[in-house]
Design an enzyme around this catalytic site. Structure first.
Site, mmCIF file in Angstrom:
data_model
loop_
_atom_site.group_PDB
_atom_site.id
_atom_site.type_symbol
_atom_site.label_atom_id
_atom_site.label_comp_id
_atom_site.label_asym_id
_atom_site.label_seq_id
_atom_site.Cartn_x
_atom_site.Cartn_y
_atom_site.Cartn_z
ATOM 1 C CE LYS A 148 -4.429 0.980 0.083
ATOM 2 N NZ LYS A 148 -5.508 0.198 -0.529
HETATM 3 P P1 NAD Z 1 -12.969 7.877 -3.038
HETATM 4 O O1 NAD Z 1 -12.005 8.932 -2.664
HETATM 5 O O2 NAD Z 1 -13.368 7.734 -4.455
HETATM 6 O O3 NAD Z 1 -14.308 8.013 -2.156
HETATM 7 C C1 NAD Z 1 -14.314 8.179 -0.771
HETATM 8 C C2 NAD Z 1 -15.680 8.729 -0.404
HETATM 9 O O4 NAD Z 1 -15.802 8.763 1.018
HETATM 10 C C3 NAD Z 1 -15.925 10.147 -0.891
HETATM 11 O O5 NAD Z 1 -17.250 10.263 -1.383
HETATM 12 C C4 NAD Z 1 -15.784 10.979 0.367
HETATM 13 O O6 NAD Z 1 -16.541 12.193 0.308
HETATM 14 C C5 NAD Z 1 -16.349 10.012 1.370
HETATM 15 N N1 NAD Z 1 -16.021 10.310 2.762
HETATM 16 C C6 NAD Z 1 -14.837 10.727 3.289
HETATM 17 N N2 NAD Z 1 -14.980 10.927 4.618
HETATM 18 C C7 NAD Z 1 -16.266 10.616 4.920
HETATM 19 C C8 NAD Z 1 -17.022 10.630 6.117
HETATM 20 N N3 NAD Z 1 -16.478 11.002 7.281
HETATM 21 N N4 NAD Z 1 -18.339 10.248 6.061
HETATM 22 C C9 NAD Z 1 -18.900 9.862 4.895
HETATM 23 N N5 NAD Z 1 -18.225 9.840 3.734
HETATM 24 C C10 NAD Z 1 -16.925 10.218 3.757
HETATM 25 O O7 NAD Z 1 -12.327 6.520 -2.473
HETATM 26 P P2 NAD Z 1 -12.661 5.026 -2.901
HETATM 27 O O8 NAD Z 1 -11.619 4.584 -3.855
HETATM 28 O O9 NAD Z 1 -14.085 4.915 -3.231
HETATM 29 O O10 NAD Z 1 -12.346 4.259 -1.531
HETATM 30 C C11 NAD Z 1 -13.310 4.164 -0.494
HETATM 31 C C12 NAD Z 1 -12.924 3.028 0.449
HETATM 32 O O11 NAD Z 1 -12.869 1.809 -0.315
HETATM 33 C C13 NAD Z 1 -11.567 3.155 1.102
HETATM 34 O O12 NAD Z 1 -11.618 2.581 2.391
HETATM 35 C C14 NAD Z 1 -10.659 2.323 0.193
HETATM 36 O O13 NAD Z 1 -9.501 1.865 0.851
HETATM 37 C C15 NAD Z 1 -11.601 1.198 -0.139
HETATM 38 N N6 NAD Z 1 -11.242 0.476 -1.361
HETATM 39 C C16 NAD Z 1 -11.140 1.105 -2.556
HETATM 40 C C17 NAD Z 1 -10.846 0.371 -3.706
HETATM 41 C C18 NAD Z 1 -10.800 0.995 -5.079
HETATM 42 O O14 NAD Z 1 -10.680 0.247 -6.061
HETATM 43 N N7 NAD Z 1 -10.929 2.293 -5.212
HETATM 44 C C19 NAD Z 1 -10.609 -1.008 -3.612
HETATM 45 C C20 NAD Z 1 -10.728 -1.634 -2.361
HETATM 46 C C21 NAD Z 1 -11.048 -0.878 -1.247
#
Ligand code: NAD
Length: 456
Positions: A148
């Site tokens: 990561k």
């Molecule tokens: P992103 O940046 O696209 O989206 C994150 C979202 O969370 C945004 O809408 C943001 O406004 C919101 N957010 C932030 N703080 C918040 C809060 N306190 N309350 C409510 N919403 C809040 O990120 P992402 O890629 O969608 O990742 C989201 C989660 O999924 C993370 O934990 C990431 O590690 C996990 N994840 C992502 C992927 C991927 O392919 N992108 C894969 C596996 C896991």
């Protein structure tokens, strides 16, 4: 562990002496923090992501009777790189950010894991997420290890030109430990296909055009069809597998999404395509509710055009803290880690949680929810769709050949279904919840690979 090469000149972060806390100590620390009022509903728990992952790792290691020396081998990261990223921002000043790339275990293949841009990024968070990737790639059965990366910059407040400078500078500093057969980054919170394009371009300046150096790239730059939606789609494959066991049918299913970014908005749109109804949703700017249903596609369009979630027409703005208490069948956390904790787990009124986010549920919350009979599909399996599709993108890049979207989605479905069935069979066999079963399956596969290679 896991690579035999000499480590290049990189700066170690700390001495690898991570906090050795027993599960009981983790829970006590969390309870203390939560009792002191440090953890309020709607906020992240004070217990760290590292403590959460360590807690589940320790339970599995105990069940597998892994000796202490091997526990150290499989818990500690193989390599930690910490870099300084000085960038002149629009205010004319040089801001110094910290960047990390942590390679946890490469026994099963090249290191793989996303890069996060967020002010809360620190070395422990990256360690936790790197370890989770090791178990996730193993549970999914894709031939990668776990890694990561992250930069502690306030991505949400930065201009595109500033993000580009940070992305390029970060790549310049870590490129020595990356490579298409060594370590392949991908997007995570606040990073996206554009950030991957800048990073690929920067790597290419030194090594020649190398699309397989990152995944999650734009389609125009050898990205894979289906990658952007893959993590959310993978969550929905999990729902489809689990729903019949809980007597749920899509047309009668309501759901709530916390975090409407890449994972949350895609999960919501695909759940909606199945016939499910979204009744509440939040992002960093607020939360909304409508028991008659919120149109997931219209909301996504509204937000991508600069709209604020709480201004979305036809829905009522609610306190973000109250989102978890909205009655629904399925709750999908898709924001940050530690959002479901002792201070709010009791308020949840759902039957199933599909963890789109990494480490959204603290160990104490996990216990509370299990006692309430909530069926939790854990992060280590539920959100693996992203890395599975990243694997497909990497395979396509190495072959300079492109699959169409249907082929990608079908293959993704096959892998996710297989992971669900293997983990749930293991859970039934050992009478364990899915999370513990998934850790057992993941750790066993990594240990087996390390043994066969002759590392241990
Ligand atoms: P992103 O940046 O696209 O989206 C994150 C979202 O969370 C945004 O809408 C943001 O406004 C919101 N957010 C932030 N703080 C918040 C809060 N306190 N309350 C409510 N919403 C809040 O990120 P992402 O890629 O969608 O990742 C989201 C989660 O999924 C993370 O934990 C990431 O590690 C996990 N994840 C992502 C992927 C991927 O392919 N992108 C894969 C596996 C896991």
């Amino acid at each position: 562990m896991a690579e035999t090469e000499t480590a290049p000149e990189t700066e170690a972060v700390g001495e690898g002496e991570h906090d050795e806390k027993s599960p009981q100590e983790v829970e006590e620390a969390q309870r203390d923090a939560e009792k002191k009022g440090d953890t309020k509903p709607g906020q992240r728990a004070e217990v760290s992501n590292l403590d959460i992952v360590k807690h589940y790792f320790d339970i599995a290691a105990e069940k597998l009777e892994l000796p202490d020396d091997l526990r150290t081998v499989f818990w500690e990261p193989y390599r930690e790189v910490s870099v300084q990223i000085p960038v002149k921002l629009a205010d004319g000043k040089v801001h110094v950010f910290s960047g990390y790339r942590i390679q946890h275990n490469g026994a099963r293949g090249p290191y793989k894991g996303g890069i996060r841009f967020h002010p809360d990024v620190d070395v422990d968070e990256v360690r936790a997420l790197a370890s989770l990737m090791t178990w996730k790639t193993a549970v999914a059965g894709v031939p990668f290890g776990g890694a990561k990366g992250g930069v502690n910059c306030p991505a949400g407040e930065l201009e595109q030109s500033e993000l580009q400078k940070i992305s390029r500078s970060f790549m310049d500093k870590i490129e020595k430990v990356l490579g298409p057969t060594r370590d392949i980054p991908a997007p995570d919170v606040n990073t996206n296909a554009q950030v991957m394009a800048w990073m690929m371009d920067e790597y290419g300046k030194l090594h020649g055009h190398t699309p397989a150096i990152v995944t999650g790239k734009p389609i125009a730059l050898e990205g894979s069809y289906g990658r952007e939606a893959a993590t959310g789609r993978g969550c929905v494959y999990m729902f489809r597998e689990a729903a019949p066991h809980l007597g749920m049918t899509p047309s009668d299913t309501t759901f709530v999404v916390q975090g409407y970014g890449n994972v949350g908005s895609w999960a919501a749109r695909i759940m909606q395509q199945l016939g499910c109804k979204m009744v509440a949703v939040s992002d960093a700017n607020g939360a909304i509710r409508n028991d008659e249903g919120i149109d997931a596609s219209a909301l996504q369009e509204f937000i991508s055009e600069g709209g604020k979630i709480t201004d979305f027409e036809g829905s009522e703005a609610i306190e973000p803290d109250d989102l978890l208490a909205v009655p629904c069948d399925v709750f999908i956390p898709a924001a940050l880690g530690g959002m479901i904790h002792e201070g709010n787990a009791d308020r949840m009124e759902c039957r199933m949680i599909i963890e789109g986010a990494n480490s959204p549920t603290t160990p104490v919350a996990d216990e509370i929810l299990s006692e309430k009979g909530v069926y939790i599909i854990p992060d280590v399996m539920a959100n693996a769709g992203g890395v599975v599709c990243s694997y497909f993108e990497w395979v396509q890049n190495l072959q300079h050949f492109r699959w169409d979207e249907r082929e990608v989605n079908d293959k993704l479905g096959n892998v996710m279904r297989r992971a669900y069935r293997e983990v749930s069979a293991r859970g039934k066999q050992d009478k364990l919840p899915l999370r513990q079963a998934a850790y057992l399956v993941g750790i066993e596969r990594v240990v087996e690979a390390a043994r066969i290679r002759g590392y241990i």
